[in-house]
Design a protein around this motif. Sequence first.
Motif, PDB file in Angstrom:
ATOM      1  N   LYS A   1      33.460  40.684  21.087  1.00 49.76           N
ATOM      2  CA  LYS A   1      33.456  40.459  22.479  1.00 49.76           C
ATOM      3  C   LYS A   1      33.133  39.037  22.991  1.00 49.76           C
ATOM      4  N   ASN A   2      33.540  38.706  23.865  1.00 51.05           N
ATOM      5  CA  ASN A   2      33.341  37.087  24.335  1.00 51.05           C
ATOM      6  C   ASN A   2      32.328  37.002  25.664  1.00 51.05           C
ATOM      7  N   HIS A   3      31.564  37.916  25.853  1.00 51.89           N
ATOM      8  CA  HIS A   3      30.534  37.999  26.754  1.00 51.89           C
ATOM      9  C   HIS A   3      29.117  38.301  26.430  1.00 51.89           C
ATOM     10  N   ASP A   4      28.197  38.069  27.117  1.00 54.13           N
ATOM     11  CA  ASP A   4      26.658  38.523  26.770  1.00 54.13           C
ATOM     12  C   ASP A   4      26.337  39.932  27.491  1.00 54.13           C
ATOM     13  N   ALA A   5      24.972  40.303  27.025  1.00 53.10           N
ATOM     14  CA  ALA A   5      24.857  41.675  27.357  1.00 53.10           C
ATOM     15  C   ALA A   5      24.402  41.691  28.953  1.00 53.10           C
ATOM     16  N   SER A   6      24.502  41.038  29.651  1.00 53.34           N
ATOM     17  CA  SER A   6      24.533  41.306  31.130  1.00 53.34           C
ATOM     18  C   SER A   6      25.734  41.735  31.875  1.00 53.34           C
ATOM     19  N   VAL A   7      26.802  42.090  30.968  1.00 56.66           N
ATOM     20  CA  VAL A   7      28.025  42.392  31.456  1.00 56.66           C
ATOM     21  C   VAL A   7      27.927  43.976  31.362  1.00 56.66           C
ATOM     22  N   PHE A   8      28.320  44.696  32.461  1.00 54.12           N
ATOM     23  CA  PHE A   8      28.098  46.207  32.497  1.00 54.12           C
ATOM     24  C   PHE A   8      29.554  46.760  32.229  1.00 54.12           C
ATOM     25  N   TYR A   9      29.811  47.648  31.591  1.00 55.41           N
ATOM     26  CA  TYR A   9      31.167  48.124  31.628  1.00 55.41           C
ATOM     27  C   TYR A   9      31.426  49.222  32.682  1.00 55.41           C
ATOM     28  N   GLY A  10      32.437  49.202  33.414  1.00 60.07           N
ATOM     29  CA  GLY A  10      32.729  49.835  34.365  1.00 60.07           C
ATOM     30  C   GLY A  10      32.111  49.518  35.899  1.00 60.07           C
ATOM     31  N   TRP A  11      31.481  48.182  35.928  1.00 61.14           N
ATOM     32  CA  TRP A  11      30.807  47.824  37.043  1.00 61.14           C
ATOM     33  C   TRP A  11      32.019  47.422  38.106  1.00 61.14           C
ATOM     34  N   SER A  12      33.007  46.900  37.609  1.00 59.94           N
ATOM     35  CA  SER A  12      33.936  46.786  38.771  1.00 59.94           C
ATOM     36  C   SER A  12      34.736  47.936  39.375  1.00 59.94           C
ATOM     37  N   GLN A  13      34.549  49.098  38.874  1.00 60.62           N
ATOM     38  CA  GLN A  13      35.220  50.221  39.293  1.00 60.62           C
ATOM     39  C   GLN A  13      34.318  51.092  40.007  1.00 60.62           C
ATOM     40  N   LEU A  14      32.910  50.681  40.081  1.00 62.62           N
ATOM     41  CA  LEU A  14      32.212  51.323  41.011  1.00 62.62           C
ATOM     42  C   LEU A  14      32.364  51.232  42.609  1.00 62.62           C
ATOM     43  N   PRO A  15      32.095  52.370  43.241  1.00 61.65           N
ATOM     44  CA  PRO A  15      32.098  52.384  44.617  1.00 61.65           C
ATOM     45  C   PRO A  15      31.167  51.385  45.144  1.00 61.65           C
ATOM     46  N   GLU A  16      31.353  51.197  46.555  1.00 55.35           N
ATOM     47  CA  GLU A  16      30.155  50.449  47.127  1.00 55.35           C
ATOM     48  C   GLU A  16      29.006  51.218  47.211  1.00 55.35           C
ATOM     49  N   THR A  17      29.054  52.305  47.623  1.00 52.36           N
ATOM     50  CA  THR A  17      27.941  53.277  47.686  1.00 52.36           C
ATOM     51  C   THR A  17      28.317  54.552  47.189  1.00 52.36           C
ATOM     52  N   GLY A  18      27.249  55.333  47.050  1.00 58.83           N
ATOM     53  CA  GLY A  18      27.561  56.954  46.614  1.00 58.83           C
ATOM     54  C   GLY A  18      26.311  57.575  46.531  1.00 58.83           C
ATOM     55  N   ASP A  19      26.757  58.856  46.132  1.00 63.13           N
ATOM     56  CA  ASP A  19      25.631  60.007  46.085  1.00 63.13           C
ATOM     57  C   ASP A  19      24.981  59.886  44.825  1.00 63.13           C
ATOM     58  N   ARG A  20      25.801  59.907  43.428  1.00 60.63           N
ATOM     59  CA  ARG A  20      25.143  59.899  42.467  1.00 60.63           C
ATOM     60  C   ARG A  20      25.861  58.737  41.612  1.00 60.63           C
ATOM     61  N   LEU A  21      25.107  58.153  40.532  1.00 56.39           N
ATOM     62  CA  LEU A  21      25.640  57.248  39.528  1.00 56.39           C
ATOM     63  C   LEU A  21      24.910  57.720  38.121  1.00 56.39           C
ATOM     64  N   ILE A  22      25.832  57.300  37.254  1.00 61.08           N
ATOM     65  CA  ILE A  22      25.078  57.619  35.854  1.00 61.08           C
ATOM     66  C   ILE A  22      25.450  56.360  34.978  1.00 61.08           C
ATOM     67  N   ILE A  23      24.175  55.971  34.444  1.00 62.51           N
ATOM     68  CA  ILE A  23      24.146  54.690  33.431  1.00 62.51           C
ATOM     69  C   ILE A  23      24.151  55.292  32.160  1.00 62.51           C
ATOM     70  N   THR A  24      25.125  54.842  31.530  1.00 62.90           N
ATOM     71  CA  THR A  24      25.079  55.331  29.942  1.00 62.90           C
ATOM     72  C   THR A  24      25.106  54.138  28.989  1.00 62.90           C
ATOM     73  N   LYS A  25      25.797  54.278  27.855  1.00 58.46           N
ATOM     74  CA  LYS A  25      25.616  53.286  26.786  1.00 58.46           C
ATOM     75  C   LYS A  25      26.939  52.816  26.118  1.00 58.46           C
ATOM     76  N   SER A  26      27.836  53.283  26.593  1.00 60.46           N
ATOM     77  CA  SER A  26      29.254  52.736  26.169  1.00 60.46           C
ATOM     78  C   SER A  26      30.384  53.009  27.192  1.00 60.46           C
ATOM     79  N   MET A  27      31.573  52.043  26.648  1.00 64.27           N
ATOM     80  CA  MET A  27      32.691  52.117  27.567  1.00 64.27           C
ATOM     81  C   MET A  27      33.464  53.673  27.089  1.00 64.27           C
ATOM     82  N   LYS A  28      33.474  53.993  26.084  1.00 69.48           N
ATOM     83  CA  LYS A  28      34.090  55.251  26.045  1.00 69.48           C
ATOM     84  C   LYS A  28      33.363  56.417  26.669  1.00 69.48           C
TER      85      LYS A  28
END
Length: 187
Positions: free
Chosen positions: A59-86
């Motif tokens: 990878k060419n980024h550091d640990a501050s990059v979240f996978y799936g961040w740019s696909q998140l809605p602005e707001t929502g009822d629920r969010l899951i934080i997990t540990k891999s892109m798959k």
Amino acid sequence: AFRISGFTLNKYRVRPCSHVFINDKIIVADEHTYAFEEKKDGKSSYTIYQPFGERKWRKNHDASVFYGWSQLPETGDRLIITKSMKDVMAIDEISRVPVTSLQGEKVAPKDHIIDELKSRFKEIYLFYDNDWNKTTNWGRQFGKELSEKYALPQIEIPDLIAERYEATDYTDLAKNSDYTDLTLKNM
């Protein structure tokens, strides 16, 4: 194998690639190599996955990059934080619950990021591996640490289900089970 459709692969900008650039050199990629594109602060970065390669991840980024961040809605009822892109893609595909991922279970998020997510989502769950088959259940341990630090509920695959389907994470469960309902409705 993980019940991830072409639609979801496209949504998360996952592309097969035959060549990769490493240190400004074009390298022939191993068979079944994929690039995952993520955007942060207007810049694209990439993770290269070569499942059968000597070196599976680059990878060419550091640990501050979240996978799936740019696909998140602005707001929502629920969010899951997990540990891999798959896991991000499998959870989204099957459950349609917004999901994002750190670069791994050992990576700690910055406090202001968790604060931002708490302002955007009513409920946030940590969903790390259940390493039931290891001497130390690292997924449970790291998840518990984040759960306690940020007051977020920790969920995981129950031990009996994890053992039955030899599933330490959500994608293993999707691949190995005959479940038709893996939707995480009862969080």
